[in-house]
Write a protein that holds these residues in place. Structure first.
Motif, PDB file in Angstrom:
ATOM      1  N   SER A 174     -57.808 -33.366  51.686  1.00 22.40           N
ATOM      2  CA  SER A 174     -58.035 -32.340  50.667  1.00 22.40           C
ATOM      3  C   SER A 174     -57.372 -31.020  51.054  1.00 22.40           C
ATOM      4  CB  SER A 174     -59.531 -32.142  50.429  1.00 22.40           C
ATOM      5  OG  SER A 174     -60.180 -31.742  51.619  1.00 22.40           O
ATOM      6  N   GLU A 175     -57.438 -30.047  50.168  1.00 19.66           N
ATOM      7  CA  GLU A 175     -56.645 -28.821  50.295  1.00 19.66           C
ATOM      8  C   GLU A 175     -56.925 -28.045  51.581  1.00 19.66           C
ATOM      9  OE1 GLU A 175     -57.217 -26.471  46.835  1.00 19.66           O
ATOM     10  OE2 GLU A 175     -56.208 -27.889  45.494  1.00 19.66           O
TER      11      GLU A 175
ATOM     12  N   GLY B 190     -52.411 -36.354  44.378  1.00 20.54           N
ATOM     13  CA  GLY B 190     -52.107 -35.184  45.197  1.00 20.54           C
ATOM     14  C   GLY B 190     -52.449 -35.405  46.661  1.00 20.54           C
ATOM     15  N   HIS B 191     -53.554 -36.110  46.924  1.00 21.13           N
ATOM     16  CA  HIS B 191     -53.932 -36.411  48.310  1.00 21.13           C
ATOM     17  C   HIS B 191     -52.860 -37.250  48.996  1.00 21.13           C
ATOM     18  CE1 HIS B 191     -57.876 -34.818  47.404  1.00 21.13           C
ATOM     19  NE2 HIS B 191     -58.328 -35.140  48.601  1.00 21.13           N
ATOM     20  N   SER B 192     -52.351 -38.251  48.282  1.00 19.43           N
ATOM     21  CA  SER B 192     -51.336 -39.132  48.858  1.00 19.43           C
ATOM     22  C   SER B 192     -50.042 -38.371  49.140  1.00 19.43           C
ATOM     23  CB  SER B 192     -51.057 -40.304  47.909  1.00 19.43           C
ATOM     24  OG  SER B 192     -52.221 -41.050  47.679  1.00 19.43           O
ATOM     25  N   MET B 193     -49.656 -37.512  48.224  1.00 18.50           N
ATOM     26  CA  MET B 193     -48.436 -36.736  48.416  1.00 18.50           C
ATOM     27  C   MET B 193     -48.583 -35.753  49.572  1.00 18.50           C
ATOM     28  SD  MET B 193     -46.869 -35.989  44.610  1.00 18.50           S
ATOM     29  CE  MET B 193     -45.415 -35.219  45.361  1.00 18.50           C
ATOM     30  N   ALA B 194     -49.735 -35.085  49.633  1.00 13.27           N
ATOM     31  CA  ALA B 194     -49.961 -34.129  50.719  1.00 13.27           C
ATOM     32  C   ALA B 194     -49.977 -34.828  52.069  1.00 13.27           C
ATOM     33  CB  ALA B 194     -51.279 -33.392  50.492  1.00 13.27           C
ATOM     34  N   ALA B 195     -50.625 -36.002  52.144  1.00  6.22           N
ATOM     35  CA  ALA B 195     -50.692 -36.744  53.405  1.00  6.22           C
ATOM     36  C   ALA B 195     -49.312 -37.198  53.839  1.00  6.22           C
ATOM     37  CB  ALA B 195     -51.623 -37.954  53.244  1.00  6.22           C
TER      38      ALA B 195
ATOM     39  N   ILE C 149     -51.817 -41.608  56.590  1.00  2.59           N
ATOM     40  CA  ILE C 149     -51.221 -41.611  55.253  1.00  2.59           C
ATOM     41  C   ILE C 149     -51.816 -42.719  54.389  1.00  2.59           C
ATOM     42  CG2 ILE C 149     -49.086 -42.032  53.966  1.00  2.59           C
ATOM     43  CD1 ILE C 149     -47.601 -40.682  56.339  1.00  2.59           C
ATOM     44  N   LEU C 150     -51.855 -43.933  54.932  1.00  2.00           N
ATOM     45  CA  LEU C 150     -52.333 -45.081  54.162  1.00  2.00           C
ATOM     46  C   LEU C 150     -53.838 -44.999  53.889  1.00  2.00           C
ATOM     47  CD1 LEU C 150     -50.297 -47.937  55.885  1.00  2.00           C
ATOM     48  CD2 LEU C 150     -49.880 -46.903  53.644  1.00  2.00           C
ATOM     49  N   THR C 151     -54.614 -44.556  54.880  1.00  2.00           N
ATOM     50  CA  THR C 151     -56.064 -44.525  54.701  1.00  2.00           C
ATOM     51  C   THR C 151     -56.485 -43.425  53.734  1.00  2.00           C
ATOM     52  OG1 THR C 151     -56.289 -45.300  56.987  1.00  2.00           O
ATOM     53  CG2 THR C 151     -58.282 -44.537  55.902  1.00  2.00           C
ATOM     54  N   ILE C 152     -55.802 -42.295  53.769  1.00  2.00           N
ATOM     55  CA  ILE C 152     -56.112 -41.235  52.797  1.00  2.00           C
ATOM     56  C   ILE C 152     -55.829 -41.722  51.375  1.00  2.00           C
ATOM     57  CG2 ILE C 152     -55.359 -38.974  51.939  1.00  2.00           C
ATOM     58  CD1 ILE C 152     -55.066 -38.128  54.902  1.00  2.00           C
ATOM     59  N   GLY C 153     -54.699 -42.406  51.192  1.00  2.00           N
ATOM     60  CA  GLY C 153     -54.395 -42.954  49.877  1.00  2.00           C
ATOM     61  C   GLY C 153     -55.404 -44.011  49.458  1.00  2.00           C
ATOM     62  N   MET C 154     -55.757 -44.895  50.379  1.00  2.00           N
ATOM     63  CA  MET C 154     -56.736 -45.945  50.090  1.00  2.00           C
ATOM     64  C   MET C 154     -58.092 -45.357  49.724  1.00  2.00           C
ATOM     65  SD  MET C 154     -57.962 -48.944  52.689  1.00  2.00           S
ATOM     66  CE  MET C 154     -59.425 -49.943  52.339  1.00  2.00           C
ATOM     67  N   SER C 155     -58.452 -44.239  50.377  1.00  2.00           N
ATOM     68  CA  SER C 155     -59.757 -43.630  50.101  1.00  2.00           C
ATOM     69  C   SER C 155     -59.869 -43.168  48.654  1.00  2.00           C
ATOM     70  CB  SER C 155     -59.998 -42.434  51.047  1.00  2.00           C
ATOM     71  OG  SER C 155     -59.198 -41.311  50.687  1.00  2.00           O
ATOM     72  N   ARG C 156     -58.762 -42.759  48.062  1.00  2.00           N
ATOM     73  CA  ARG C 156     -58.793 -42.289  46.676  1.00  2.00           C
ATOM     74  C   ARG C 156     -59.040 -43.448  45.699  1.00  2.00           C
ATOM     75  NH1 ARG C 156     -60.234 -37.583  46.655  1.00  2.00           N
ATOM     76  NH2 ARG C 156     -59.116 -36.946  44.784  1.00  2.00           N
ATOM     77  N   ILE C 157     -58.504 -44.617  46.057  1.00  2.00           N
ATOM     78  CA  ILE C 157     -58.746 -45.807  45.236  1.00  2.00           C
ATOM     79  C   ILE C 157     -60.183 -46.278  45.424  1.00  2.00           C
ATOM     80  CG2 ILE C 157     -58.014 -48.173  44.770  1.00  2.00           C
ATOM     81  CD1 ILE C 157     -55.279 -47.376  46.036  1.00  2.00           C
ATOM     82  N   TYR C 158     -60.628 -46.329  46.673  1.00  2.00           N
ATOM     83  CA  TYR C 158     -61.979 -46.784  46.996  1.00  2.00           C
ATOM     84  C   TYR C 158     -63.038 -45.927  46.297  1.00  2.00           C
ATOM     85  CZ  TYR C 158     -66.112 -47.924  49.816  1.00  2.00           C
ATOM     86  OH  TYR C 158     -67.371 -48.294  50.235  1.00  2.00           O
ATOM     87  N   LEU C 159     -62.826 -44.623  46.291  1.00  2.00           N
ATOM     88  CA  LEU C 159     -63.800 -43.709  45.704  1.00  2.00           C
ATOM     89  C   LEU C 159     -63.714 -43.638  44.182  1.00  2.00           C
ATOM     90  CD1 LEU C 159     -63.522 -40.846  48.350  1.00  2.00           C
ATOM     91  CD2 LEU C 159     -65.382 -42.502  48.105  1.00  2.00           C
ATOM     92  N   GLY C 160     -62.752 -44.349  43.604  1.00  2.00           N
ATOM     93  CA  GLY C 160     -62.681 -44.478  42.155  1.00  2.00           C
ATOM     94  C   GLY C 160     -62.053 -43.315  41.424  1.00  2.00           C
ATOM     95  N   VAL C 161     -61.258 -42.491  42.116  1.00  2.00           N
ATOM     96  CA  VAL C 161     -60.676 -41.310  41.460  1.00  2.00           C
ATOM     97  C   VAL C 161     -59.171 -41.442  41.223  1.00  2.00           C
ATOM     98  CG1 VAL C 161     -62.458 -39.741  42.284  1.00  2.00           C
ATOM     99  CG2 VAL C 161     -60.446 -40.143  43.704  1.00  2.00           C
TER     100      VAL C 161
ATOM    101  N   SER D 259     -51.465 -47.272  41.458  1.00  2.00           N
ATOM    102  CA  SER D 259     -50.131 -46.796  41.073  1.00  2.00           C
ATOM    103  C   SER D 259     -50.010 -45.289  41.234  1.00  2.00           C
ATOM    104  CB  SER D 259     -49.816 -47.195  39.629  1.00  2.00           C
ATOM    105  OG  SER D 259     -50.859 -46.814  38.753  1.00  2.00           O
ATOM    106  N   ASP D 260     -51.120 -44.551  41.120  1.00  2.00           N
ATOM    107  CA  ASP D 260     -51.102 -43.105  41.398  1.00  2.00           C
ATOM    108  C   ASP D 260     -50.745 -42.859  42.863  1.00  2.00           C
ATOM    109  OD1 ASP D 260     -52.039 -42.653  38.808  1.00  2.00           O
ATOM    110  OD2 ASP D 260     -54.124 -42.647  39.443  1.00  2.00           O
ATOM    111  N   VAL D 261     -51.364 -43.650  43.724  1.00  2.00           N
ATOM    112  CA  VAL D 261     -51.178 -43.481  45.171  1.00  2.00           C
ATOM    113  C   VAL D 261     -49.774 -43.884  45.586  1.00  2.00           C
ATOM    114  CG1 VAL D 261     -51.935 -44.284  47.439  1.00  2.00           C
ATOM    115  CG2 VAL D 261     -53.631 -43.764  45.669  1.00  2.00           C
ATOM    116  N   VAL D 262     -49.340 -45.076  45.145  1.00  2.00           N
ATOM    117  CA  VAL D 262     -48.001 -45.561  45.514  1.00  2.00           C
ATOM    118  C   VAL D 262     -46.920 -44.648  44.926  1.00  2.00           C
ATOM    119  CG1 VAL D 262     -46.386 -47.491  45.359  1.00  2.00           C
ATOM    120  CG2 VAL D 262     -48.826 -47.929  45.718  1.00  2.00           C
TER     121      VAL D 262
END
Length: 222
Positions: free
Chosen positions: A66-67, A133-138, A170-182, A186-189
Motif C-alpha cells: 500500500s501507499e 496499483g499494488h501490483s504496479m507499485a510492487a 512482487i508475486l505475493t503482493i499481487g496474489m493478495s489483491r486477488i485473495y482479498l477479492g479487490v 487480469s488486473d494484477v497481470v
C-alpha cells in the motif's frame, strides 16, 4: 547501419516492447469481455486457499504494497543510495520509476474504469480495478531496487537470492489483491506488464545516460 541498430535497440527496449504487447493484449481482452475464464479460474484457485492464517498473511502483504509502506521503503532506499553509496543518479532513477508507475496507473484506470470484483470481498477499497496499483507499485519498487543493487552484490548466490526475494514480494503482493477479492487476476497481470514496460524504458534511458557520461569522460581525458 548495423552498428547504429545495435546501439539503439537493446535488451531493455525489447523487454519493454514485449511487456507493452502483452499489456495491450490483456487490455483488449478486458474490453471485449474475453478474459473471464482466465480470471474465474485463478480466482477460484487462489480464494480456494482461504483460511484465517492465510487471510492474515495476505492482509500483511497487501499492507506492504500500500501507499505508506511503499513511500517509506522508497525513501529509505534513496537515503541508503545517497548517504552510503553516494549514488545520486540511482536515486533519481528510482524516483522516476516509482513516480512514473504511479501516474501511469492513475491514467490507465481512468481510461478503462473497470469495476472491482464484488464476490467474496474480504476488505473494502474504492476506485477502479484495472490495472492493479499494488501490483504496479510492487513491480516498480522491488524490480527497480533489484536492478540497482545487482552490481553491488559480489556473489552469484547473493544475486539469485536477491531476485528470489524480490519475486516473492512482487508475486505475493499481487496474489493478495486477488485473495482479498479487490482485483481480478487480469488486473494484477496487466499491472505487472505495464510496470515492467515502464521499468525497462527507465533502465534503457539510465544506461544510455551512463554511456554518454562515460564517453564524455573518455573524451576529456584524451
Amino acid at each position: 547501419m548495423n552498428q547504429n541498430w545495435k546501439k539503439n535497440i537493446s535488451i531493455p527496449l525489447l523487454v519493454a516492447a514485449g511487456c507493452l504487447i502483452a499489456f495491450v493484449s490483456i487490455a483488449l481482452s478486458i474490453s471485449d469481455n474475453q478474459i473471464h475464464t482466465f480470471d474465474d479460474t485463478l480466482i477460484g484457485w487462489i480464494q480456494g486457499m482461504e483460511s484465517p492464517g492465510m487471510t492474515r498473511c495476505m492482509q500483511l502483504f497487501t499492507w506492504i504494497g500500500s501507499e505508506v509502506p511503499v513511500v517509506v521503503i522508497t525513501i529509505l532506499a534513496m537515503l541508503v543510495l545517497y548517504i552510503y553509496l553516494r549514488h545520486k543518479r540511482e536515486l533519481l532513477f528510482l524516483a522516476c520509476v516509482i513516480a512514473g508507475s504511479t501516474l501511469l496507473n492513475a491514467l490507465i484506470k481512468l481510461v478503462f474504469q473497470r469495476a472491482r470484483p464484488t464476490i467474496n470481498r474480504i476488505i473494502e477499497v474504492s476506485g477502479y480495478s484495472f490495472p492493479s496499483g499494488h501490483s504496479m507499485a510492487a513491480f516498480s519498487l522491488y524490480g527497480g531496487l533489484a536492478f540497482l543493487i545487482w552490481k553491488h552484490v559480489p556473489t552469484a548466490t547473493g544475486r539469485v537470492l536477491m531476485i528470489i526475494v524480490s519475486a516473492i514480494f512482487i508475486l505475493t503482493i499481487g496474489m493478495s489483491r486477488i485473495y482479498l477479492g479487490v482485483h481480478y487476476p487480469s488486473d494484477v497481470v496487466g499491472g505487472y506488464f505495464l510496470s515492467g514496460c515502464w521499468l525497462a524504458v527507465c533502465i534503457w534511458f539510465y544506461q544510455r545516460h551512463l554511456e554518454r557520461l562515460s564517453l564524455l569522460q573518455s573524451k576529456s581525458l584524451a
